[in-house]
Design a protein around this motif. Sequence first.
Motif, PDB file in Angstrom:
ATOM      1  N   GLU A  29      63.441   4.569  -7.008  1.00 40.23           N
ATOM      2  CA  GLU A  29      62.308   5.732  -7.501  1.00 40.23           C
ATOM      3  C   GLU A  29      62.244   5.432  -8.959  1.00 40.23           C
ATOM      4  O   GLU A  29      60.962   5.836  -9.095  1.00 40.23           O
ATOM      5  CB  GLU A  29      63.191   6.915  -7.166  1.00 40.23           C
ATOM      6  N   ARG A  44      59.324  11.219  -5.094  1.00 34.22           N
ATOM      7  CA  ARG A  44      60.227  11.541  -4.135  1.00 34.22           C
ATOM      8  C   ARG A  44      59.457  12.277  -2.995  1.00 34.22           C
ATOM      9  O   ARG A  44      59.748  12.093  -1.875  1.00 34.22           O
ATOM     10  CB  ARG A  44      61.472  12.616  -4.566  1.00 34.22           C
ATOM     11  N   LEU A  47      57.764   9.440  -0.932  1.00 31.67           N
ATOM     12  CA  LEU A  47      58.775   8.728  -0.051  1.00 31.67           C
ATOM     13  C   LEU A  47      58.844   9.831   1.000  1.00 31.67           C
ATOM     14  O   LEU A  47      59.344   9.148   2.177  1.00 31.67           O
ATOM     15  CB  LEU A  47      60.062   8.323  -0.963  1.00 31.67           C
ATOM     16  N   LEU A  51      58.958   8.769   5.130  1.00 30.01           N
ATOM     17  CA  LEU A  51      60.245   9.015   5.725  1.00 30.01           C
ATOM     18  C   LEU A  51      59.645  10.112   7.130  1.00 30.01           C
ATOM     19  O   LEU A  51      59.887   9.723   7.937  1.00 30.01           O
ATOM     20  CB  LEU A  51      61.013   9.855   4.922  1.00 30.01           C
ATOM     21  N   LYS A  58      65.766   6.191   4.515  1.00 30.62           N
ATOM     22  CA  LYS A  58      66.666   6.420   3.318  1.00 30.62           C
ATOM     23  C   LYS A  58      68.076   6.037   3.682  1.00 30.62           C
ATOM     24  O   LYS A  58      68.658   6.552   4.721  1.00 30.62           O
ATOM     25  CB  LYS A  58      66.531   7.601   2.753  1.00 30.62           C
ATOM     26  N   LYS A  59      68.510   5.190   2.742  1.00 37.43           N
ATOM     27  CA  LYS A  59      70.225   4.935   2.995  1.00 37.43           C
ATOM     28  C   LYS A  59      70.792   5.200   1.919  1.00 37.43           C
ATOM     29  O   LYS A  59      70.512   4.362   0.567  1.00 37.43           O
ATOM     30  CB  LYS A  59      70.355   3.452   3.424  1.00 37.43           C
ATOM     31  N   GLN A  60      71.814   6.161   1.832  1.00 41.96           N
ATOM     32  CA  GLN A  60      72.677   6.474   0.746  1.00 41.96           C
ATOM     33  C   GLN A  60      73.002   5.352   0.028  1.00 41.96           C
ATOM     34  O   GLN A  60      73.970   4.240   0.603  1.00 41.96           O
ATOM     35  CB  GLN A  60      73.885   7.400   1.009  1.00 41.96           C
ATOM     36  N   GLY A  63      68.778   2.761  -0.769  1.00 37.58           N
ATOM     37  CA  GLY A  63      67.461   3.001  -0.995  1.00 37.58           C
ATOM     38  C   GLY A  63      66.747   3.251   0.002  1.00 37.58           C
ATOM     39  O   GLY A  63      67.028   3.783   1.206  1.00 37.58           O
ATOM     40  N   SER A  64      65.370   2.939   0.048  1.00 37.10           N
ATOM     41  CA  SER A  64      64.389   2.922   1.018  1.00 37.10           C
ATOM     42  C   SER A  64      63.949   1.928   1.899  1.00 37.10           C
ATOM     43  O   SER A  64      63.432   0.961   1.432  1.00 37.10           O
ATOM     44  CB  SER A  64      62.997   3.581   0.718  1.00 37.10           C
TER      45      SER A  64
END
Length: 239
Positions: A29, A44, A47, A51, A58-60, A63-64
Amino acid sequence: MNKFYDIYLDLKCKIEKYEYTTGSLLPSEKLLSEKYGVSRETTRKALALLLENGYIQKKQGKGSIVLDIQRFNFPVSGLTSFKELQQSQNIENETIVLKNKREKIPEFLAETLNLPTNTEAVSLVRLRKISGEVIIIDKDILLANIVDAVPSEAAEDSLYDYLEGTLGLNISYAKKVFVVESATPEDRAMMHLPEDSYVVVVKSEVYLEDTRLFQYTESRHRLDRFKFVEFARRKNSLI
């Protein structure tokens, strides 16, 4: 146009052109905000649109992640023209107009749509060739009280560009039915299919913004050349 939507379109285009490949990570970001000269909140929002439309996951802590966009080979939902489809997927194509004639609608359609049997329409039959092969037979019936005629050059290029851009029609929604049928003799001859072949048939009733039905389409697709996939994301339950 909102800046976040411009960023969404730019990233979407880069993913579709494989500048960001399947499984790779988009820039953070922070980096995207610096690249586009916007706040992180604006980034955001862009993004979030990627999504929602199935372009990223998105994965904690990671990232994307770019998803496999081949799932969009033929969108089940939405109203996408063949020209828009080939542009988004860089498909080499050709459209051949076999029929462009004003005539009475077929009896089966008059009965299905509850229309008088003497209703007139513009009847189009087009072959869609990709890489030299006919893989779709498109049959369109456009009610003549709304679409009086369609120039063949417009039918070869983009019917929806003509209807929306030239005639000013506001095309809004469609009811679609997907069925698998045995290939007809016409299907086999036009698409060079063997005996006992099957085709995927998409039957659509298309409506204007004011809810008037104006088009019936039957698109007959070679079963071995298309994937019909919808991207679905589960929403969190409020219960």
